[in-house]
Write an enzyme that holds these catalytic residues in place. Structure first.
Site, PDB file in Angstrom:
ATOM      1  N   CYS A 127       0.830  -1.208   0.000  1.00 36.29           N
ATOM      2  CA  CYS A 127       0.000   0.000   0.000  1.00 36.29           C
ATOM      3  C   CYS A 127       0.871   1.268   0.000  1.00 36.29           C
ATOM      4  CB  CYS A 127      -1.008  -0.039   1.146  1.00 36.29           C
ATOM      5  SG  CYS A 127      -2.387   1.110   0.895  1.00 36.29           S
ATOM      6  N   HIS A 237      -3.585  -5.218   0.357  1.00 38.98           N
ATOM      7  CA  HIS A 237      -3.072  -5.632   1.674  1.00 38.98           C
ATOM      8  C   HIS A 237      -3.115  -7.135   1.884  1.00 38.98           C
ATOM      9  CE1 HIS A 237      -2.563  -1.799   3.837  1.00 38.98           C
ATOM     10  NE2 HIS A 237      -3.490  -1.348   3.007  1.00 38.98           N
ATOM     11  N   GLU A 239      -1.654  -8.817   4.161  1.00 35.46           N
ATOM     12  CA  GLU A 239      -1.599  -9.174   5.590  1.00 35.46           C
ATOM     13  C   GLU A 239      -2.948  -9.073   6.283  1.00 35.46           C
ATOM     14  OE1 GLU A 239      -0.691  -6.355   4.321  1.00 35.46           O
ATOM     15  OE2 GLU A 239      -1.765  -4.892   5.555  1.00 35.46           O
TER      16      GLU A 239
END
Ligand SMILES: *[C@@H]1O[C@H](CO)[C@@H](O)[C@H](O)[C@H]1NC(C)=O
Ligand SMILES: *[C@@H]1O[C@H](CO)[C@@H](O)[C@H](O)[C@H]1NC(C)=O
Ligand SMILES: *[C@@H]1O[C@H](CO)[C@@H](O)[C@H](O)[C@H]1NC(C)=O
Ligand SMILES: *[C@@H]1O[C@H](CO)[C@@H](O)[C@H](O)[C@H]1NC(C)=O
Length: 309
Positions: A127, A237, A239
């Site tokens: 990001c 993202h 994660e």
């Protein structure tokens, strides 16, 4: 070092069949995660790392050290030679002038120099980290406004993605899910549009575009990898799927969570190709993230847990 190991392996492979045992791999990789300024500093809360980035790397077999902002160049050089890769997380810091930007620039430069002399050092940007990479490579702020704050999307793979370092080893079922299910979470107001990428020679030469996405109007680059360097960026993202629960648009389906793992597995395997190490075990222990306790912030922030420094 790794070149030497490879040569050694090659020279002996004609004499012995035990070549694989001579191949070098670092099974104890330690990856730096870059900190950034908090929005409103308070005592003991000058900078932070969202814990999901730490868990992401730990889930695939790495340990993490926080890379603090505002350190000296000498301290950064020592740390660079101690760790096996670095991750630039998402967030709100300036990609041009902030502690985050300054530190990212220093490690980017060290990584380029190291890789050019055969010292394999991976850099990952997520990001804001992706956006920072576009700035570091081009020297220009090339991002444009898009309507992409809080939306999960399927990836649109480019033809180049098939032979990419990043996706080549992914299981077919995960690639199919990525292409057909909305399992990549986007939380950004700015994007590198395909048009901006195409019109910047520095970016075009440096990065291979692996996936694209659109906000309905504007097509933007969502995953890229450098051609000649182990440098990777996702505007989305990976994660969050496994580790963040505070927003309704974060996907948690089985394939979404597998995506988290295979992205982490890729980055950690890249770090296993690096052989930097700390001066000694004591210095290593003092540097690890285990020395810090994350705060539970899921009830008042976008992150479940945050490390404050
Ligand atoms: C970093 O340095 C800047 C500029 O000197 C300062 O404003 C900021 O508070 C520092 N942040 C941290 C986390 O040390
Ligand atoms: C932005 O995208 C969302 C869907 O993700 C849509 O509901 C909304 O209308 C869009 N806003 C604008 C200004 O286009
Ligand atoms: C991608 O590959 C397909 C099949 O090989 C081909 O038809 C298509 O034109 C290619 N697309 C681009 C943008 O090169
Ligand atoms: C959030 O949870 C923590 C830990 O239980 C608690 O200390 C804090 O007061 C809570 N904050 C809010 C805004 O509810």
């Amino acid at each position: 070092m790794s070149n030497f190991a490879l040569l050694f392996c090659f020279a002996f492979s004609t004499l012995s069949s035990s070549c694989t045992v001579l191949k070098k791999r670092n099974d104890k990789p330690i990856i730096g995660v870059l900190a950034q300024e908090v929005d409103s500093p308070q005592p003991q809360k000058a900078s932070y790392i969202a814990a999901s980035y730490v868990k992401f790397l730990e889930s695939a077999g790495a340990r993490v050290v926080p890379v603090m902002i505002n350190q000296t160049l000498e301290e950064y050089k020592t740390l660079f030679n101690s760790i096996n890769g670095i991750l630039y997380p998402g967030g709100d810091a300036s990609i041009v002038s902030s502690g985050y930007a300054n530190t990212a620039r220093i490690f980017y430069k060290l990584a380029i120099e190291a890789n050019l002399r055969g010292d394999y050092f991976p850099v990952w940007g997520t990001c804001l980290g992706f956006e920072e990479l576009t700035y570091l490579t081009s020297g220009k702020q090339l991002l444009s406004q898009t309507n992409t704050s809080g939306v999960a999307l399927p990836l649109v793979f480019t033809n180049a993605s098939r032979e990419s370092k990043l996706f080549k080893g992914f299981p077919a079922e995960v690639l199919d899910a990525l292409a057909s299910e909305p399992i990549t979470e986007n939380s950004h107001e700015l994007s590198l549009t395909l048009e901006s990428y195409n019109s910047n020679a520095d970016l075009r030469k440096f990065y291979n575009v692996l996936t694209l996405n659109s906000d309905g109007k504007t097509e933007f680059v969502s995953t890229m990898e450098a051609y000649g360097f182990p440098i990777y960026g996702t505007q989305w993202h990976p994660e969050k799927n496994a580790f963040e629960w505070t927003r309704p648009y974060i996907p948690h389906s089985p394939s979404a969570v597998k995506t988290t793992f295979f992205m982490a597995d890729f980055m950690v395997n890249e770090a296993r190709k690096n052989f930097h190490k700390f001066e000694d075990e004591e210095v290593e222990k003092r540097a690890l993230i285990y020395n810090y306790n994350p705060a539970y912030t899921g009830n008042k922030s976008a992150f479940e847990q945050i490390y404050y420094f």
